[in-house]
Design a protein around this motif. Structure first.
Motif, PDB file in Angstrom:
ATOM      1  N   ARG A  82       0.823  -1.212   0.000  1.00 17.91           N
ATOM      2  CA  ARG A  82       0.000   0.000   0.000  1.00 17.91           C
ATOM      3  C   ARG A  82       0.854   1.257   0.000  1.00 17.91           C
ATOM      4  NH1 ARG A  82      -5.480   0.575   3.358  1.00 17.91           N
ATOM      5  NH2 ARG A  82      -5.233   2.605   2.331  1.00 17.91           N
ATOM      6  N   ARG A  83       1.925   1.262   0.761  1.00 19.20           N
ATOM      7  CA  ARG A  83       2.790   2.440   0.790  1.00 19.20           C
ATOM      8  C   ARG A  83       3.305   2.779  -0.615  1.00 19.20           C
ATOM      9  NH1 ARG A  83       4.202  -0.158   5.597  1.00 19.20           N
ATOM     10  NH2 ARG A  83       3.781   1.098   7.456  1.00 19.20           N
ATOM     11  N   THR A  84       3.729   1.758  -1.324  1.00 18.64           N
ATOM     12  CA  THR A  84       4.262   1.970  -2.671  1.00 18.64           C
ATOM     13  C   THR A  84       3.173   2.436  -3.627  1.00 18.64           C
ATOM     14  OG1 THR A  84       5.948   0.266  -2.305  1.00 18.64           O
ATOM     15  CG2 THR A  84       5.473   0.877  -4.590  1.00 18.64           C
ATOM     16  N   VAL A  85       2.041   1.751  -3.602  1.00 21.04           N
ATOM     17  CA  VAL A  85       0.957   2.064  -4.534  1.00 21.04           C
ATOM     18  C   VAL A  85       0.395   3.463  -4.269  1.00 21.04           C
ATOM     19  CG1 VAL A  85      -1.385   1.432  -5.244  1.00 21.04           C
ATOM     20  CG2 VAL A  85       0.346  -0.345  -4.924  1.00 21.04           C
ATOM     21  N   GLU A  86       0.186   3.794  -3.005  1.00 22.98           N
ATOM     22  CA  GLU A  86      -0.441   5.083  -2.699  1.00 22.98           C
ATOM     23  C   GLU A  86       0.504   6.255  -2.988  1.00 22.98           C
ATOM     24  OE1 GLU A  86      -3.597   5.552  -0.252  1.00 22.98           O
ATOM     25  OE2 GLU A  86      -3.557   3.567   0.675  1.00 22.98           O
ATOM     26  N   GLN A  87       1.809   6.029  -2.884  1.00 23.49           N
ATOM     27  CA  GLN A  87       2.755   7.068  -3.299  1.00 23.49           C
ATOM     28  C   GLN A  87       2.636   7.329  -4.801  1.00 23.49           C
ATOM     29  OE1 GLN A  87       5.245   8.769  -1.133  1.00 23.49           O
ATOM     30  NE2 GLN A  87       3.722   8.014   0.305  1.00 23.49           N
ATOM     31  N   ARG A  88       2.500   6.248  -5.563  1.00 24.81           N
ATOM     32  CA  ARG A  88       2.354   6.393  -7.011  1.00 24.81           C
ATOM     33  C   ARG A  88       1.025   7.045  -7.372  1.00 24.81           C
ATOM     34  NH1 ARG A  88       4.400   7.967 -11.542  1.00 24.81           N
ATOM     35  NH2 ARG A  88       3.565   6.899 -13.375  1.00 24.81           N
ATOM     36  N   VAL A  89      -0.023   6.733  -6.633  1.00 24.71           N
ATOM     37  CA  VAL A  89      -1.322   7.375  -6.855  1.00 24.71           C
ATOM     38  C   VAL A  89      -1.188   8.890  -6.719  1.00 24.71           C
ATOM     39  CG1 VAL A  89      -3.615   7.754  -5.837  1.00 24.71           C
ATOM     40  CG2 VAL A  89      -2.804   5.430  -6.243  1.00 24.71           C
ATOM     41  N   LEU A  90      -0.498   9.331  -5.680  1.00 27.13           N
ATOM     42  CA  LEU A  90      -0.319  10.768  -5.475  1.00 27.13           C
ATOM     43  C   LEU A  90       0.467  11.395  -6.624  1.00 27.13           C
ATOM     44  CD1 LEU A  90       0.509  10.855  -1.651  1.00 27.13           C
ATOM     45  CD2 LEU A  90      -1.681  11.316  -2.758  1.00 27.13           C
ATOM     46  N   GLU A  91       1.479  10.692  -7.111  1.00 33.85           N
ATOM     47  CA  GLU A  91       2.266  11.205  -8.234  1.00 33.85           C
ATOM     48  C   GLU A  91       1.398  11.388  -9.472  1.00 33.85           C
ATOM     49  OE1 GLU A  91       5.348   8.351  -8.710  1.00 33.85           O
ATOM     50  OE2 GLU A  91       6.443   8.948  -6.898  1.00 33.85           O
ATOM     51  N   ARG A  92       0.506  10.430  -9.706  1.00 33.46           N
ATOM     52  CA  ARG A  92      -0.373  10.511 -10.877  1.00 33.46           C
ATOM     53  C   ARG A  92      -1.474  11.554 -10.685  1.00 33.46           C
ATOM     54  NH1 ARG A  92      -0.592   6.192 -14.626  1.00 33.46           N
ATOM     55  NH2 ARG A  92      -2.213   7.496 -15.547  1.00 33.46           N
ATOM     56  N   LEU A  93      -1.937  11.692  -9.442  1.00 30.54           N
ATOM     57  CA  LEU A  93      -3.095  12.537  -9.178  1.00 30.54           C
ATOM     58  C   LEU A  93      -2.778  14.025  -9.170  1.00 30.54           C
ATOM     59  CD1 LEU A  93      -6.054  12.969  -8.281  1.00 30.54           C
ATOM     60  CD2 LEU A  93      -5.300  12.513  -5.916  1.00 30.54           C
ATOM     61  N   ILE A  94      -1.626  14.408  -8.668  1.00 30.65           N
ATOM     62  CA  ILE A  94      -1.383  15.822  -8.362  1.00 30.65           C
ATOM     63  C   ILE A  94      -1.510  16.721  -9.589  1.00 30.65           C
ATOM     64  CG2 ILE A  94       1.151  15.757  -8.646  1.00 30.65           C
ATOM     65  CD1 ILE A  94       1.138  17.505  -5.965  1.00 30.65           C
ATOM     66  N   ASP A  95      -1.139  16.238 -10.750  1.00 27.20           N
ATOM     67  CA  ASP A  95      -1.255  17.053 -11.961  1.00 27.20           C
ATOM     68  C   ASP A  95      -2.648  16.975 -12.594  1.00 27.20           C
ATOM     69  OD1 ASP A  95       1.381  17.939 -11.813  1.00 27.20           O
ATOM     70  OD2 ASP A  95       2.126  16.184 -12.906  1.00 27.20           O
ATOM     71  N   ARG A  96      -3.496  16.114 -12.060  1.00 24.34           N
ATOM     72  CA  ARG A  96      -4.840  15.933 -12.601  1.00 24.34           C
ATOM     73  C   ARG A  96      -5.908  16.504 -11.675  1.00 24.34           C
ATOM     74  NH1 ARG A  96      -1.549  11.975 -14.134  1.00 24.34           N
ATOM     75  NH2 ARG A  96      -1.745  11.072 -16.235  1.00 24.34           N
ATOM     76  N   LEU A  97      -5.469  17.074 -10.565  1.00 21.53           N
ATOM     77  CA  LEU A  97      -6.404  17.584  -9.569  1.00 21.53           C
ATOM     78  C   LEU A  97      -6.926  18.952  -9.996  1.00 21.53           C
ATOM     79  CD1 LEU A  97      -7.338  16.395  -6.837  1.00 21.53           C
ATOM     80  CD2 LEU A  97      -5.674  17.901  -5.725  1.00 21.53           C
ATOM     81  N   ASP A  98      -8.239  19.085 -10.074  1.00 24.19           N
ATOM     82  CA  ASP A  98      -8.847  20.374 -10.397  1.00 24.19           C
ATOM     83  C   ASP A  98      -9.801  20.765  -9.268  1.00 24.19           C
ATOM     84  OD1 ASP A  98     -11.158  18.813 -10.766  1.00 24.19           O
ATOM     85  OD2 ASP A  98     -10.881  18.715 -12.933  1.00 24.19           O
ATOM     86  N   ASP A  99     -10.433  21.927  -9.399  1.00 19.46           N
ATOM     87  CA  ASP A  99     -11.305  22.440  -8.341  1.00 19.46           C
ATOM     88  C   ASP A  99     -12.470  21.488  -8.054  1.00 19.46           C
ATOM     89  OD1 ASP A  99      -9.707  24.643  -8.099  1.00 19.46           O
ATOM     90  OD2 ASP A  99     -11.001  25.965  -9.301  1.00 19.46           O
TER      91      ASP A  99
END
Length: 225
Positions: A82-99
């Motif tokens: 989970r630690r590995t996967v959730e770190q990667r999720v954050l990497e993918r998400l941060i540039d896709r996060l909108d209001d």
């Protein structure tokens, strides 16, 4: 005709496991499950197939299906992954996060706060796992999303088996901190907050000791009055 879908029944069984009412090692008899939920044995077999795919039950030849009994190393493995996967999720998400996504996540965290205030353990369990699943879904990474769904199910089993307390709280404050860093575009701090959060959840586990069992599936799975 079966009144409940296999997915609805599987979710109820999953919640019973996560709420520590249905304990590891308990046998899930097809006939008893069919009676409890008022469905056919064919529908029950569909349910058991779903639970098996999610790692929540195991089957033994000539013995039937049982709630899985994870070991201490299984627990550590799950949280390591989970630690590995959730770190990667954050990497993918941060540039896709909108209001819109931020508002949706913030609303979810507020629902967690309400559930905590009301001590609604069922809602707390669903919403806590739902937060992590939501981040994965919003990352637009289908593989990560599927992987998180499996990990969340297995984590529910782990926490049911090893949690120190009957109270489950994944932590809306810690979820809010993760969201704040994401909203600020600070990936490093978001990842640090996520790692701290998962460490906190794992440290609440008692990775030793005996486990309780139940006497009747009916006592666990029938709607509570």
């Amino acid at each position: 005709m079966d009144s409940l879908t296999a997915e609805q029944i599987a979710e109820r069984i999953w919640l019973s496991i996560a709420e520590r009412r249905l304990r590891p090692g308990v046998r899930l008899k097809e006939t008893e499950l069919a009676e409890v939920f008022g469905v056919s044995r064919a529908r029950v077999r569909q349910v058991l197939a779903i639970l098996a795919r999610e790692g929540l039950i195991t089957s033994e030849v000539n013995k039937g299906a049982f709630v899985a009994e994870p070991g201490v190393e299984d627990a550590r493995d799950i949280f390591h992954v989970r630690r590995t996967v959730e770190q990667r999720v954050l990497e993918r998400l941060i540039d896709r996060l909108d209001d819109e996504k931020v508002a949706t996540i913030r609303d979810h965290v507020e629902q967690e706060r309400v559930a905590n205030t009301q001590n609604d353990q069922r809602a707390i369990i669903k919403l806590s796992g739902g937060f992590h699943q939501m981040l994965a879904d919003m990352s637009d990474a289908e593989f990560l999303s599927r992987l998180m769904r499996d990990l969340i199910s297995r984590s529910s089993l782990i926490t049911a088996a090893f949690r120190n307390s009957d109270q489950y709280n994944c932590g809306p404050d810690e979820h809010d901190e993760i969201l704040l860093h994401l909203q600020n575009g600070d990936l490093k701090q978001a990842k640090k907050a996520m790692a701290h959060h998962l460490d906190h959840v794992e440290k609440e586990l008692r990775l030793s000791g005996e486990r309780d069992s139940i006497r009747s599936l009916k006592d666990v799975l029938l709607p509570q009055g």
